[in-house]
Design a protein around this motif. Structure first.
Motif, PDB file in Angstrom:
ATOM      1  N   CYS A  31      10.491   2.360   2.197  1.00  0.00           N
ATOM      2  CA  CYS A  31       9.691   2.360   0.545  1.00  0.00           C
ATOM      3  C   CYS A  31      10.102   3.949   0.138  1.00  0.00           C
ATOM      4  O   CYS A  31       9.877   3.948  -0.900  1.00  0.00           O
ATOM      5  N   SER A  32      10.038   4.870   1.117  1.00  0.00           N
ATOM      6  CA  SER A  32      10.137   6.136   0.596  1.00  0.00           C
ATOM      7  C   SER A  32      11.610   6.281  -0.227  1.00  0.00           C
ATOM      8  O   SER A  32      11.633   6.878  -1.227  1.00  0.00           O
ATOM      9  N   ASN A  91       0.815  -1.248   0.001  1.00  0.00           N
ATOM     10  CA  ASN A  91      -0.043  -0.050   0.064  1.00  0.00           C
ATOM     11  C   ASN A  91       0.919   1.262  -0.131  1.00  0.00           C
ATOM     12  O   ASN A  91       0.578   2.370  -0.588  1.00  0.00           O
ATOM     13  N   GLU A  92       1.993   1.178   0.660  1.00  0.00           N
ATOM     14  CA  GLU A  92       3.039   2.231   0.611  1.00  0.00           C
ATOM     15  C   GLU A  92       3.355   2.582  -0.916  1.00  0.00           C
ATOM     16  O   GLU A  92       3.338   3.803  -1.285  1.00  0.00           O
ATOM     17  N   PHE A  93       3.643   1.795  -1.520  1.00  0.00           N
ATOM     18  CA  PHE A  93       4.011   1.896  -2.912  1.00  0.00           C
ATOM     19  C   PHE A  93       2.636   2.291  -3.725  1.00  0.00           C
ATOM     20  O   PHE A  93       2.751   3.250  -4.518  1.00  0.00           O
ATOM     21  N   ARG A  94       1.784   1.642  -3.570  1.00  0.00           N
ATOM     22  CA  ARG A  94       0.367   1.981  -4.053  1.00  0.00           C
ATOM     23  C   ARG A  94       0.095   3.268  -4.177  1.00  0.00           C
ATOM     24  O   ARG A  94      -0.596   4.007  -5.245  1.00  0.00           O
ATOM     25  N   ARG A  95       0.004   3.705  -2.820  1.00  0.00           N
ATOM     26  CA  ARG A  95      -0.356   5.290  -2.789  1.00  0.00           C
ATOM     27  C   ARG A  95       0.400   6.221  -3.441  1.00  0.00           C
ATOM     28  O   ARG A  95      -0.102   7.365  -3.424  1.00  0.00           O
ATOM     29  N   HIS A  96       1.535   6.060  -4.116  1.00  0.00           N
ATOM     30  CA  HIS A  96       2.348   6.730  -4.630  1.00  0.00           C
ATOM     31  C   HIS A  96       2.420   6.224  -6.106  1.00  0.00           C
ATOM     32  O   HIS A  96       3.327   7.097  -6.814  1.00  0.00           O
ATOM     33  N   GLY A 112       9.594   3.146  -9.982  1.00  0.00           N
ATOM     34  CA  GLY A 112       8.064   2.784  -9.367  1.00  0.00           C
ATOM     35  C   GLY A 112       7.904   1.312  -9.563  1.00  0.00           C
ATOM     36  O   GLY A 112       6.827   0.893  -9.133  1.00  0.00           O
ATOM     37  N   LYS A 113       8.937   0.530 -10.330  1.00  0.00           N
ATOM     38  CA  LYS A 113       8.478  -0.846 -10.338  1.00  0.00           C
ATOM     39  C   LYS A 113       9.400  -1.781  -9.468  1.00  0.00           C
ATOM     40  O   LYS A 113      10.436  -1.868  -9.582  1.00  0.00           O
TER      41      LYS A 113
END
Length: 327
Positions: free
Chosen positions: A174-175, A142-147, A183-184
């Motif tokens: 994650c950041s 979700n951390e990645f998905r929200r960005h 982003g992949k």
């Protein structure tokens, strides 16, 4: 989690749970939502234990000048009786121009206060600690998905193995990956960016100890301490390693995917633990669990030499595996 949009947050918001990062985010998002509705919103924050009812009455009383006001009361479980009485009385008829945000860690302390806010119609944001691997994997994804980035379960698991279970460290990792990649996020990307770090975590120490590699476990432990890894997560990793093998061993040699639901852990972790369980007896695992528990108590209880306590635990785990619980 509460999301910021053009509408103000609810008049009453209860952020309940013991995960500090999620609680901080929930409060920050609610405050941002209030400021989005009114950039001049007056935001005040207090610790419940040091706040008295009279101060609250003044803050919550109708303003002659209008404008939105935000009152954040942290650690609501510490509120004294007069304060909870005043706040629950206010909650029955809240001012629409005021946003009251209360954080509460959950549990028995101050439960009546949290229950009263719920009964008054407060919007509740649950922020309990993530205890299951599946929950932490979902958090990473979700951390990645929200960005707008992508990450599968395998990559998320690899990231957790590299950085551990502390949510703030996970979020920071994650950041960093978001900043340094397209982003992949794949397992290969995680391995490339965290190559070398996994070798100095408590998980490497635990893995070596559980397969009987005493020299490897000691080398990993000493290097981890040398580069500044905190002893507490190392002790946690040792305890988790022993506990996981014991749980998986007691479940038998079933299919990892079939055991996943029963044991409440991902199949990859079960398969790994099945491999680690070879050479262990029930008595040996019991001895190892006892050693890990004593280590946790020493390390978290402020032992004079926490490194020595960890080293002795590695020796004890190796002996438990070698001797099978026979002394």
């Amino acid at each position: 989690m509460l999301r910021v949009n053009a509408a103000p947050p609810p008049s009453l918001l209860l952020v309940q749970g013991d995960e500090e990062l999620l609680a901080a985010r929930a409060v920050a998002e609610a405050v941002e939502a209030a400021r989005a509705a009114d950039p001049g919103a007056d935001v005040r924050e207090f610790e419940a234990g040091s706040l008295v009812a009279g101060e609250v009455a003044e803050i919550l009383s109708p303003s002659l000048f209008g404008g939105r006001r935000v009152l954040v009361i942290r650690s609501g479980q510490d509120a004294r009786k007069d304060l909870t009485t005043a706040l629950l009385a206010y909650a029955k008829n809240p001012d629409p121009d005021v946003t009251l945000i209360v954080t509460h860690v959950g549990g028995a302390k101050g439960k009546a206060f949290a229950d009263g806010l719920r009964a008054a119609g407060a919007t509740v944001v649950p922020v309990m600690k993530l205890k299951k691997d599946s929950e932490r994997i979902a958090f990473v994804r979700n951390e990645f998905r929200r960005h707008g980035a992508r990450c599968d379960d395998t990559a998320a698991s690899a990231l957790l193995q590299a950085v551990g279970n502390d949510l703030r460290e996970i979020a920071a990792a994650c950041s960093q990956l978001l900043a340094d990649t397209d982003g992949k996020i794949t397992e290969a990307v995680v391995a490339r960016y965290y190559k070398g770090r996994a070798e100095v975590t408590g998980f490497a120490v635990a893995d070596a100890a559980m397969v009987g590699d005493l020299p490897g476990a000691l080398e990993a432990l000493r290097w981890a301490l040398h580069v500044g890894v905190d002893p507490v997560p190392i002790a946690d990793a040792l305890a988790d390693g022993v506990r996981t093998v014991a749980r998986v061993a007691s479940a038998g040699r079933g299919n990892p995917y079939q055991l996943a639901g029963t044991l409440g852990m991902p199949a990859w972790k079960i398969e790994k633990a099945q491999g680690r369980s070879r050479g262990w007896t029930p008595e040996g695992l019991a001895d190892a669990m006892r050693a890990a528990a004593e280590c946790n108590a020493a390390v978290k209880g402020g032992a004079e030499d926490r490194g020595y306590a960890l080293e002795q635990t590695v020796f004890a785990i190796a002996a438990a595996r070698r001797d099978g619980g026979n002394r």
